[in-house]
Design a protein around this motif. Structure first.
Motif, mmCIF file in Angstrom:
data_model
loop_
_atom_site.group_PDB
_atom_site.id
_atom_site.type_symbol
_atom_site.label_atom_id
_atom_site.label_comp_id
_atom_site.label_asym_id
_atom_site.label_seq_id
_atom_site.Cartn_x
_atom_site.Cartn_y
_atom_site.Cartn_z
ATOM 1 N N GLU A 196 0.822 -1.226 0.000
ATOM 2 C CA GLU A 196 0.000 0.000 0.000
ATOM 3 C C GLU A 196 0.850 1.268 0.000
ATOM 4 N N LEU A 197 2.144 1.097 -0.017
ATOM 5 C CA LEU A 197 3.010 2.281 0.016
ATOM 6 C C LEU A 197 2.922 3.046 -1.297
ATOM 7 N N HIS A 198 3.467 4.233 -1.274
ATOM 8 C CA HIS A 198 3.488 5.107 -2.448
ATOM 9 C C HIS A 198 4.250 4.410 -3.593
ATOM 10 N N PRO A 199 3.808 4.615 -4.837
ATOM 11 C CA PRO A 199 4.488 3.952 -5.963
ATOM 12 C C PRO A 199 5.989 4.205 -6.022
ATOM 13 N N SER A 200 6.431 5.356 -5.493
ATOM 14 C CA SER A 200 7.862 5.667 -5.550
ATOM 15 C C SER A 200 8.691 4.726 -4.682
ATOM 16 N N GLU A 201 8.039 3.919 -3.865
ATOM 17 C CA GLU A 201 8.780 3.051 -2.949
ATOM 18 C C GLU A 201 9.112 1.689 -3.559
ATOM 19 N N GLU A 202 8.729 1.493 -4.805
ATOM 20 C CA GLU A 202 8.907 0.154 -5.366
ATOM 21 C C GLU A 202 10.363 -0.305 -5.322
ATOM 22 N N HIS A 203 11.272 0.554 -5.777
ATOM 23 C CA HIS A 203 12.667 0.119 -5.814
ATOM 24 C C HIS A 203 13.221 -0.104 -4.410
ATOM 25 N N GLU A 204 12.743 0.707 -3.429
ATOM 26 C CA GLU A 204 13.244 0.499 -2.070
ATOM 27 C C GLU A 204 12.694 -0.804 -1.480
ATOM 28 N N LEU A 205 11.479 -1.123 -1.824
ATOM 29 C CA LEU A 205 10.927 -2.398 -1.366
ATOM 30 C C LEU A 205 11.746 -3.566 -1.915
ATOM 31 N N VAL A 206 12.097 -3.455 -3.201
ATOM 32 C CA VAL A 206 12.905 -4.525 -3.814
ATOM 33 C C VAL A 206 14.230 -4.659 -3.075
ATOM 34 N N VAL A 207 14.874 -3.524 -2.831
ATOM 35 C CA VAL A 207 16.183 -3.539 -2.183
ATOM 36 C C VAL A 207 16.098 -4.123 -0.780
ATOM 37 N N LYS A 208 15.061 -3.712 -0.040
ATOM 38 C CA LYS A 208 14.947 -4.192 1.349
ATOM 39 C C LYS A 208 14.628 -5.690 1.390
ATOM 40 N N VAL A 209 13.720 -6.123 0.510
ATOM 41 C CA VAL A 209 13.410 -7.552 0.485
ATOM 42 C C VAL A 209 14.655 -8.346 0.084
ATOM 43 N N LEU A 210 15.402 -7.790 -0.863
ATOM 44 C CA LEU A 210 16.630 -8.465 -1.302
ATOM 45 C C LEU A 210 17.631 -8.592 -0.157
ATOM 46 N N ALA A 211 17.739 -7.537 0.621
ATOM 47 C CA ALA A 211 18.689 -7.565 1.731
ATOM 48 C C ALA A 211 18.340 -8.691 2.709
ATOM 49 N N TYR A 212 17.036 -8.810 3.018
ATOM 50 C CA TYR A 212 16.626 -9.892 3.929
ATOM 51 C C TYR A 212 16.791 -11.249 3.253
ATOM 52 N N ALA A 213 16.442 -11.297 1.962
ATOM 53 C CA ALA A 213 16.544 -12.568 1.236
ATOM 54 C C ALA A 213 18.004 -13.012 1.154
ATOM 55 N N GLY A 214 18.903 -12.032 1.013
ATOM 56 C CA GLY A 214 20.324 -12.358 0.957
ATOM 57 C C GLY A 214 20.780 -13.042 2.232
ATOM 58 N N VAL A 215 20.208 -12.629 3.339
ATOM 59 C CA VAL A 215 20.547 -13.275 4.609
ATOM 60 C C VAL A 215 20.043 -14.716 4.599
ATOM 61 N N ILE A 216 18.809 -14.889 4.077
ATOM 62 C CA ILE A 216 18.216 -16.233 4.084
ATOM 63 C C ILE A 216 19.028 -17.192 3.218
ATOM 64 N N ILE A 217 19.418 -16.712 2.053
ATOM 65 C CA ILE A 217 20.158 -17.630 1.155
ATOM 66 C C ILE A 217 21.666 -17.556 1.391
ATOM 67 N N ARG A 218 22.043 -16.815 2.410
ATOM 68 C CA ARG A 218 23.448 -16.695 2.814
ATOM 69 C C ARG A 218 24.321 -16.184 1.678
ATOM 70 N N SER A 219 23.861 -15.132 1.018
ATOM 71 C CA SER A 219 24.649 -14.531 -0.051
ATOM 72 C C SER A 219 25.115 -13.154 0.404
ATOM 73 N N SER A 220 26.361 -13.081 0.812
ATOM 74 C CA SER A 220 26.883 -11.794 1.287
ATOM 75 C C SER A 220 26.931 -10.781 0.146
ATOM 76 N N GLU A 221 27.061 -11.262 -1.044
ATOM 77 C CA GLU A 221 27.116 -10.379 -2.202
ATOM 78 C C GLU A 221 25.798 -9.613 -2.339
ATOM 79 N N ILE A 222 24.681 -10.346 -2.188
ATOM 80 C CA ILE A 222 23.355 -9.720 -2.275
ATOM 81 C C ILE A 222 23.156 -8.741 -1.130
ATOM 82 N N VAL A 223 23.530 -9.178 0.051
ATOM 83 C CA VAL A 223 23.347 -8.310 1.226
ATOM 84 C C VAL A 223 24.113 -7.026 1.046
ATOM 85 N N GLN A 224 25.356 -7.101 0.613
ATOM 86 C CA GLN A 224 26.178 -5.895 0.448
ATOM 87 C C GLN A 224 25.631 -4.990 -0.645
#
Lengths: 238, 315
Positions: A196-224
């Motif tokens: 429900e966030l503002h459309p301008s937040e799409e890229h930040e949502l992707v980045v934040k989900v990626l950061a958490y996902a990087g932790v799950i899949i243990r990819s330091s490259e993604i997290v960084q």
């Protein structure tokens, strides 16, 4: 509104590149909710240090307020009472709505007139009630915070209040499956919920989900990479 | 931006005066010369409080407090007394102070011509606390060991006694003509050395502030023309402060009230304390201007007063 399907597919595309990993919808939904809440809560502090100018579209402070305004709501609340396990009953109690997040302002509804209700601390309300010039009246009421609601003074004469508040964003949920090897969303499914966030937040949502996902899949490259991108976004919002 | 401040049609405005029915929210004839304290407080919050303003955050009850303090101070020093109470003196020759009394402006007795004649307060008597005494002079005590008090002191009783020689209305002319008709009283009607405050033809009074009662001397009352007393007094203007929309101030004092509130709110806050001296000067100047405005000087009336006094008035 941000399409959860777009975010999910973008995340999957980045994660799957070079077969780094994959997150299933259940995990994604958890991370999506976490990311949305983090961004949403960040608005309230960001507003205080965002710069402001007189432009139409580049006033960052105004833009943040615009993002918060998507969740601003109003509700009339009738008076009730609150009882705690110890047996104490609080009267002149007005409970928050179920989707309440942050309180904006409250007014006493003495139809046809409405009067602003000022917030006071529990410590001060005792003195205010004893001060002849500040003692609350139905036309100059005050409220104190209470578990799950407000307590309005004076305790009689005000039967309804109207609160302006920020509601919680609905929990995002992607529902779908795979068809012919492709991830396909079932947007008509019950419970399917976009961000429900503002459309301008799409890229930040992707980045934040990626950061958490990087932790799950243990990819330091993604997290960084996500952390660097997140930092870049934060800087651009000041 | 702003809505019209003419809130009634002309017909509704004059309705009550012309024998009809006034609107239920009618504020009275001449309402336009005043504004309510509620409006002042709301205006102040919008105009002076907020982000990027001098006062960034002030709770409404604090603004309301200083608004009411302004009203009180202005009532004492600047605004005109609108309180006036006519009372017919009873046998006790006492008048209770009104509920919203703060201080008196003038106590007058009304003559048969309807003109108020001011009475002078006396400083030579009062109503002291009087303990009841036994025949031997000892105090009498109640069951709690406290001295019993008389309901009224002998001092006040004598002051009010109409048979008291000083309260007996003796016409000097009669006295002289009766007793000294043949003497040469060249000083007759020339009372050198008298105390002017005691030379009034009417009586005097004192106020017992502890009990909230005005005592009049024995020359007044008794069902004569001298029984009608008018008490002009000031209140603090906020006796009805449960509803600030019914507390009115003259529009001529509105700006001074904003300045008073701004100064007092600013001086209490570290962020604005440095500016408070400037606000103090501003508040002081505006209060002075307001006093002049409310003094109601009209140049043409002033000219008329001074006309014929060998003064050259340009206007």
């Amino acid at each position: 509104m941000v399409s959860i399907d777009n975010v999910y597919k973008t995340v999957l595309n980045i994660l799957n590149k070079e077969n780094r990993g994959y997150i299933v919808p259940r995990e994604f939904n958890t991370l999506a909710n976490q990311a949305q809440n983090e961004i949403f809560e960040g608005y309230f502090s960001l507003r205080n240090y965002a710069t402001s100018n007189d432009s139409d579209y580049s006033d960052i402070k105004k833009n943040v307020e615009e993002k918060i305004a998507l969740f601003e709501n109003e509700e009339t609340i009738p008076v009730g009472a609150f009882g705690n396990p110890a047996g104490n009953t609080t009267t002149s109690y007005f409970p928050y709505p179920s989707n309440f997040y942050r309180l904006g302002s409250a007014v006493a509804d003495l139809s046809p007139d409405k009067y602003h209700i000022t917030e006071v601390s529990n410590k001060d309300v005792t003195y205010i009630n004893r001060s002849p010039l500040m003692k609350p009246t139905t036309k100059n009421p005050v409220y104190t915070r209470h578990e799950g609601g407000l307590v309005v003074h004076p305790s009689t004469g005000i039967d309804n209040i109207i609160i302006s508040y920020v509601r919680k964003p609905n929990e995002p949920q992607w529902i779908g499956g795979t068809q012919a090897g492709q991830v396909v969303a079932n947007t008509g499914a019950t419970g399917y919920q976009n961000f429900e966030l503002h459309p301008s937040e799409e890229h930040e949502l992707v980045v934040k989900v990626l950061a958490y996902a990087g932790v799950i899949i243990r990819s330091s490259e993604i997290v960084q990479a996500a952390a660097a991108k997140d930092q870049q976004i934060t800087q651009s919002e000041r | 931006m702003a809505e019209s401040r003419n809130i009634y049609t002309d017909q509704n405005y004059y309705a009550k005066f012309e024998g009809g029915t006034a609107p239920t929210d009618f504020k009275g004839l001449g309402y336009y010369s005043r504004t309510s304290l509620e409006d002042v407080i709301n205006n102040f919050i919008i105009a002076y409080v907020g982000d990027d303003k001098v006062l960034t955050k002030i709770p409404e009850y604090e603004v309301a407090f200083w608004g009411q303090r302004a009203m009180q101070e202005f009532s004492y020093d600047i605004l005109h007394s609108e309180k006036s109470l006519e009372v017919e003196l009873g046998a006790a020759l006492q008048v209770p102070l009104p509920q919203d009394y703060v201080n008196y402006v003038k106590v007058s007795v009304v003559g048969s011509d309807g003109v108020k004649r001011p009475l002078q307060p006396t400083t030579t008597t009062n109503n002291p606390k009087a303990f009841i005494q036994a025949g031997d002079g000892d105090y009498l005590y109640d069951s709690n060991g406290k001295p019993q008090e008389a309901s009224e002191s002998i001092t006040a009783t004598r002051f009010q006694d109409p048979t008291n020689p000083s309260n007996t209305s003796t016409v000097a002319q009669d006295y002289y003509y009766t007793n000294y008709n043949d003497d040469n009283f060249s000083y007759f009607n020339k009372r050198f050395g008298s105390n002017p405050e005691n030379m009034t033809g009417k009586g005097s009074f004192f106020i017992d502030n502890a009990n909230g009662v005005i005592y009049f001397d024995g020359t007044l009352g008794g069902g004569t023309n001298d029984s009608i007393i008018v008490l002009d007094y000031i209140s603090d203007g906020i006796a009805d402060n449960s509803d600030l929309s019914k507390v009115y101030i003259p529009k001529l004092a509105e700006e001074a009230m904003y300045s008073f509130m701004l100064y007092n709110l600013a001086k209490l806050r570290p962020a604005t304390a440095q500016l408070s001296m400037m606000y103090k000067k501003e508040a002081s100047a505006k209060m002075r201007n307001t006093k002049i405005r409310l003094s109601n000087y009209k140049s043409e009336e002033m000219v008329q007063v001074l006309r014929g006094k060998s003064k050259w008035i340009k206007h």
